[in-house]
Design a protein around this motif. Structure first.
Motif, short mmCIF file in Angstrom:
data_model
loop_
_atom_site.label_atom_id
_atom_site.label_comp_id
_atom_site.label_asym_id
_atom_site.label_seq_id
_atom_site.Cartn_x
_atom_site.Cartn_y
_atom_site.Cartn_z
N GLY A 478 55.83 43.47 33.34
CA GLY A 478 57.18 43.91 33.62
C GLY A 478 57.44 44.29 35.06
O GLY A 478 58.49 44.88 35.37
N LYS A 479 56.54 43.91 35.98
CA LYS A 479 56.75 44.26 37.39
C LYS A 479 57.80 43.36 38.01
O LYS A 479 58.05 42.24 37.56
N THR A 480 58.42 43.87 39.08
CA THR A 480 59.45 43.12 39.79
C THR A 480 58.81 41.96 40.55
O THR A 480 57.59 41.89 40.69
N LEU A 481 59.68 41.09 41.06
CA LEU A 481 59.18 39.89 41.77
C LEU A 481 58.32 40.28 42.97
O LEU A 481 57.21 39.78 43.13
N LYS A 482 58.82 41.20 43.80
CA LYS A 482 58.09 41.57 45.02
C LYS A 482 56.80 42.31 44.69
O LYS A 482 55.74 41.99 45.23
N THR A 483 56.86 43.29 43.81
CA THR A 483 55.65 44.06 43.49
C THR A 483 54.65 43.21 42.72
O THR A 483 53.43 43.37 42.88
N GLY A 484 55.13 42.26 41.93
CA GLY A 484 54.24 41.36 41.21
C GLY A 484 53.46 40.46 42.15
O GLY A 484 52.26 40.23 41.96
N ILE A 485 54.16 39.94 43.17
CA ILE A 485 53.49 39.08 44.15
C ILE A 485 52.47 39.89 44.95
O ILE A 485 51.33 39.45 45.17
N GLU A 486 52.87 41.07 45.39
CA GLU A 486 51.95 41.91 46.17
C GLU A 486 50.72 42.31 45.34
O GLU A 486 49.59 42.29 45.83
N ALA A 487 50.95 42.66 44.07
CA ALA A 487 49.84 43.04 43.19
C ALA A 487 48.92 41.84 42.94
O ALA A 487 47.70 41.99 42.84
N GLY A 488 49.51 40.64 42.84
CA GLY A 488 48.70 39.44 42.65
C GLY A 488 47.72 39.22 43.79
O GLY A 488 46.54 38.94 43.57
N TYR A 489 48.21 39.37 45.02
CA TYR A 489 47.34 39.23 46.19
C TYR A 489 46.31 40.35 46.26
O TYR A 489 45.12 40.11 46.54
N ASP A 490 46.76 41.57 46.01
CA ASP A 490 45.85 42.72 46.13
C ASP A 490 44.72 42.68 45.11
O ASP A 490 43.55 42.92 45.44
N LYS A 491 45.05 42.37 43.86
CA LYS A 491 44.04 42.39 42.81
C LYS A 491 43.12 41.17 42.86
O LYS A 491 42.00 41.21 42.34
N ALA A 492 43.59 40.08 43.45
CA ALA A 492 42.74 38.89 43.57
C ALA A 492 41.86 38.92 44.81
O ALA A 492 40.95 38.10 44.95
N LEU A 493 42.14 39.90 45.70
CA LEU A 493 41.45 39.93 46.99
C LEU A 493 39.94 39.98 46.84
O LEU A 493 39.20 39.19 47.44
N SER A 494 39.43 40.93 46.04
CA SER A 494 37.98 41.09 45.94
C SER A 494 37.33 39.86 45.33
O SER A 494 36.23 39.45 45.75
N THR A 495 37.99 39.25 44.34
CA THR A 495 37.43 38.04 43.71
C THR A 495 37.37 36.89 44.71
O THR A 495 36.37 36.17 44.79
N VAL A 496 38.45 36.70 45.47
CA VAL A 496 38.50 35.62 46.47
C VAL A 496 37.41 35.83 47.52
O VAL A 496 36.68 34.89 47.89
N VAL A 497 37.28 37.05 48.01
CA VAL A 497 36.27 37.35 49.04
C VAL A 497 34.86 37.14 48.50
O VAL A 497 34.01 36.53 49.16
N ASP A 498 34.59 37.63 47.28
CA ASP A 498 33.26 37.46 46.69
C ASP A 498 32.90 35.99 46.54
O ASP A 498 31.77 35.57 46.85
N ALA A 499 33.85 35.21 46.04
CA ALA A 499 33.60 33.78 45.85
C ALA A 499 33.30 33.08 47.16
O ALA A 499 32.41 32.23 47.25
N HIS A 500 34.04 33.44 48.21
CA HIS A 500 33.85 32.80 49.51
C HIS A 500 32.56 33.25 50.18
O HIS A 500 31.86 32.44 50.80
N VAL A 501 32.23 34.53 50.08
CA VAL A 501 31.01 35.04 50.72
C VAL A 501 29.77 34.41 50.10
O VAL A 501 28.83 34.02 50.81
#
Length: 857
Positions: A478-501
């Motif tokens: 139920g998050k808004t468009l802007k907060t949903g996009i920001e949360a998507g980037y923030d919560k995926a950050l650690s996974t993306v970094v781990d996979a790349h490292v």
């Protein structure tokens, strides 16, 4: 526009502009010299497997260099003593490579000999044996300092001489570097005549002038035939060995050489034994210049020599004292010509004739002009790719790559709509930055490098998929468009970094410990995943920020979903999964054992030998080729037909230290016996056993160290059990693919090893995504059992896993069907590896964690 967004946009524009500047020289755009000096250091280079050319590894015979140096010093000593009216005789039977033995007629001259050695031959050490009743003997060896100097400088000297020869040969942008203690690596892009290039590079060019001796009616042919029949020597081996064997049959102070002549009509070479005097009258050091000219008695190609001042005096003296005698000109132990001296020759000029073509005369002039190599060089690795095959690889690689990328772009647009468009922009930037990075580093793009690009594209898409799937979850809450996009980037950050490292650790290990092709793969992959972090986490997010700032993004983002909220119980069937996986692991282990035993289909990269790829103008059958080879004593070679491309692959696997001349024989048979088929050599790979063993060791070392590095990182980032499970899952996938390749009798070569490494990187990336979600759910707490947490985590990332696998498979399927025979086995291994990696991340990786208790995890 927000100030922060404005600065970010300026940074992105600057990076894009610089990437374009760096790539301009690669697009064959004429740019001024200051452009490449200050803005872009060079252009993107294509590897030999893409543009054609030669890759050679030469081994300098340092022992022979020491022997040659001792020979020259001993001969100089003999000449100096002759001027002092002291005669010494070389004892041939006692001569070894590291010592020379001379016999003196009496002990009275012994003191004079020792004094001369001490004063003028400091590089020699003499051991005197003046036993009563025997002729005095002097054993000469090189001093330890001189031997060390030769070992230290001979390779550098050979490298510079070869560099000068190649420069005069006219090869554009050659690469000539030293490797290890006694090896030289040479890359010659675009060479159209590999045989001529190899002859020019490998020729030692030790030139000697000796007088022809009177054979006194000796049956030289019969003497040589007798030695050859005994098996002690055969033509092509060191001529010194033959002379030692015939020492008691030849007149004192003489040596036997062979004079070669080539019939210009039939091109058949004949050889005649020739007896010459042992004394060297002149050497190649006395040649000031050499040029190919048309001359001689029959207006044929000859090599005209201009001698140095000292050489002119000696030549005039020799010719005046030996009128009507033959003067043998000996190059690398073969008599090139032996003209009769008609009169005293002044002016310091001479010429070599010997049934040359003009190209042969030109090449001989080059090596004589530049100088002789300090020692023979053996070609222990030869990779030759014809220009037509290289262009074919480029065309097919471009076609399959563009089609695969197009399919990925279309899929992202259809599945993620507007966000897919954003992901495609980020993907385009990633490829642009990757190519610019390769150009800036002046790196070489090869077929393994293309594999690295494919993996980079897969990871670039996967990173965006991770973010979009997180957005989907946030919007569902139920998050808004802007907060949903920001949360998507923030919560995926650690996974993306781990996979790349974890993938970066693998690529760095491959770069540090891998060989040439593996290093190319590692460089491309390292640049790709590094730029991917920038384009995914910075560029694509900036795009959203700009649209929000301009008020252009108001409608909710729409995504298609393959599987809506799956609730499968993967842990319930883990025993079946373990059983299924155990079968493939055992198959892989069996394949590995068979590889170690030499029972698998191993490429010449690892066994030594030759792999030849011929193209035919007309269709042919394998049976008729096999009959030709069998009838000519080549039944042991392996033949394979590439039907769709009308090509023939010939493999010979022989464990020799240096490459053989079997290629010429096979090519001659195909062109002579099957002339109507129009066979031509497209590429050849010849590798000596010393190189193949090194490639084997380094490939295993690179794989082992990369897995160990990942295990350590994940143990620190998660805990040891996560790291162990990820390493086991990755190793499980590599073994499965290895087993399937062995089962289908696919040749295990460096390209397949590169595929295994690529699969390991992809599988690791996939596993880390699952583990990140498991760790996140574990941190939320609750009373769920570990199996329930794993089930929930795998279900949550299921959509992402399937989309990532599909987008990676699309370019690989395109590569498999359109990439051509060169990349066919690689793409097959990759397709199976991606499919099996997807299976293991869903059914195996999480299940391995259940082997430990929840509190331990």
């Amino acid at each position: 526009m927000n100030k922060s967004i404005k600065w970010k946009l300026l940074l992105l524009v600057f990076v894009i502009c610089y990437a374009g500047i760096a790539l301009l020289p690669s697009l064959k755009v004429n740019v001024p010299s200051w452009w490449t000096k200050y803005l872009a250091p060079g252009s993107l280079n294509l590897g030999l497997d893409l543009q054609g050319g030669m890759h050679l590894v030469l081994k300098v015979d340092l022992d022979k260099a020491i022997e040659n140096s001792l020979d020259f010093a001993a001969n100089d000593l003999k000449e100096s003593l002759r001027e002092k009216k002291i005669t010494i005789v070389r004892t041939s039977g006692a001569t070894e490579g590291n010592k020379v033995v001379y016999t003196l007629p009496n002990a009275g001259s012994l003191a004079a000999v020792e004094e001369l050695i001490k004063e003028e031959f400091s590089n020699l050490e003499a051991e005197v044996d003046a036993t009563q009743g025997n002729f005095p003997r002097i054993t000469l060896t090189l001093s330890a300092e001189r031997v060390e100097s030769i070992r230290k400088n001979a390779v550098d000297q050979a490298l510079e001489i070869i560099r000068n020869r190649i420069d005069q040969f006219g090869v554009a942008e050659p690469i000539i570097v030293r490797q290890g203690a006694d090896e030289i690596v040479i890359q010659l892009p675009g060479v159209n005549d590999p045989d001529r290039a190899m002859g020019l590079i490998g020729q030692t060019a030790q030139l000697e002038f000796k007088l022809v001796a009177d054979d006194g009616g000796l049956d030289l042919n019969g003497m040589v035939a007798q030695v050859e029949q005994s098996g002690q020597w055969k033509y092509g081996q060191d001529i010194k060995v033959l002379n030692r064997l015939l020492a008691d049959k030849l007149p004192a102070g003489t040596q036997l050489y062979f004079e070669t002549r080539v019939d210009p009509q039939t091109m058949i070479e004949t050889r005649m034994p020739l007896l010459v005097q042992g004394q060297i009258m002149m050497t190649g050091d006395m040649v000031a210049d050499a040029q190919a000219r048309i001359g001689g008695s029959f207006n044929e190609p000859v090599v005209s020599l201009d001698l140095t001042g000292r050489g002119s005096k000696i030549f005039a003296k020799v010719t005046s004292e030996n009128v009507n005698k033959r003067f043998a000109i000996i190059l690398d132990g073969v008599v090139k010509s032996a003209p009769v001296i008609r009169e005293k020759i002044l002016g310091g000029s001479a010429q070599i004739s010997g049934d040359f073509t003009y190209e042969q005369a030109s090449d001989l002039a080059i090596v004589l002009r530049v100088g002789a190599l300090p020692a023979p060089v053996d070609i222990i690795q030869n990779l030759t790719v014809g220009a037509s095959l290289g262009q074919d690889s480029i065309n097919k690689g471009m076609l399959s790559g563009l089609l695969g990328t197009f399919l990925v772009v279309v899929f992202m647009l259809v599945y993620y709509r507007f966000s897919g468009f954003n992901a495609n922009i980020a993907l385009t930037l990633n490829i642009l930055f990757l190519l610019a990075g390769l150009a800036a580093l002046q790196a070489t793009l090869t077929l393994p490098g293309i594999a690295g690009i494919i993996l980079s594209i897969g990871m670039a898409v996967d990173s965006n998929v991770l973010i979009f799937e997180r957005m989907r979850e946030e919007f569902a809450l139920g998050k808004t468009l802007k907060t949903g996009i920001e949360a998507g980037y923030d919560k995926a950050l650690s996974t993306v970094v781990d996979a790349h490292v974890t993938t970066l650790i693998t690529s760095l290990a491959l770069f540090l410990f891998g060989t040439g092709p593996i290093k190319g793969f590692a460089v491309t992959l390292t640049l790709g995943i590094s730029f991917n972090l920038f384009t995914t986490l910075f560029a694509s997010r900036l795009f959203y920020d700009i649209l929000f700032d301009k008020g252009m993004l108001k409608k909710p983002l729409k995504f298609i979903e393959f599987i809506k909220k799956p609730s499968l119980d993967y842990m319930r069937i883990k025993k079946f999964a373990f059983g299924f996986s155990a079968f493939f692991v055992l198959l892989g282990l069996l394949a590995f054992v068979q590889i170690l035993r030499g029972q698998a289909s191993m490429g010449v990269d690892f066994t030594g030998g030759s792999m030849l790829l011929y193209g035919a103008e007309k269709p042919f059958s394998l049976d008729e080729v096999r009959k030709v080879m069998t009838d000519n004593g080549l039944a042991a070679i392996e033949l394979q037909k590439v039907t769709s491309e009308n090509r023939l692959i010939v493999r010979t696997k022989k464990a020799e230290d240096k490459v053989s001349d079997l290629t010429d024989r096979i090519s001659a048979l195909l062109q002579e016996k099957l002339a109507d088929k129009g066979f031509s050599l497209n590429s050849q790979t010849e590798i000596g056993s010393s190189v193949s063993s090194s490639l084997r060791a380094k490939a295993l070392q690179a794989i082992g160290i990369s897995l160990a590095g990942v295990l350590i990182y994940l143990a620190i980032r998660f805990n040891f059990h996560f790291g162990l499970a990820a390493a086991a899952s990755t190793f499980h996938d590599i073994l499965a693919v290895l087993g399937v390749c062995w089962l289908f009798d696919i040749e295990i070569n460096l390209l397949i090893i590169t595929a295994l490494l690529t699969i390991g990187g992809y599988s690791l990336n996939d596993t880390v995504v699952v583990f990140d979600r498991i760790r996140e759910n574990l941190q939320k707490g609750g009373n769920l059992r570990i199996s329930e947490i794993i089930n929930a985590s795998v279900n949550e990332v299921m959509s992402r896993t399937l989309v990532a696998s599909l987008t990676t498979l699309l370019p690989l399927i395109s590569l498999f069907f359109l990439g051509g025979s060169v990349i066919h086995d690689f793409s097959f291994a990759m397709i199976f590896g991606i499919a099996f990696g997807t299976y293991s991340s869903i059914f195996v990786a999480g299940a391995l964690l259940t082997l430990w208790e929840k509190q331990q995890i």
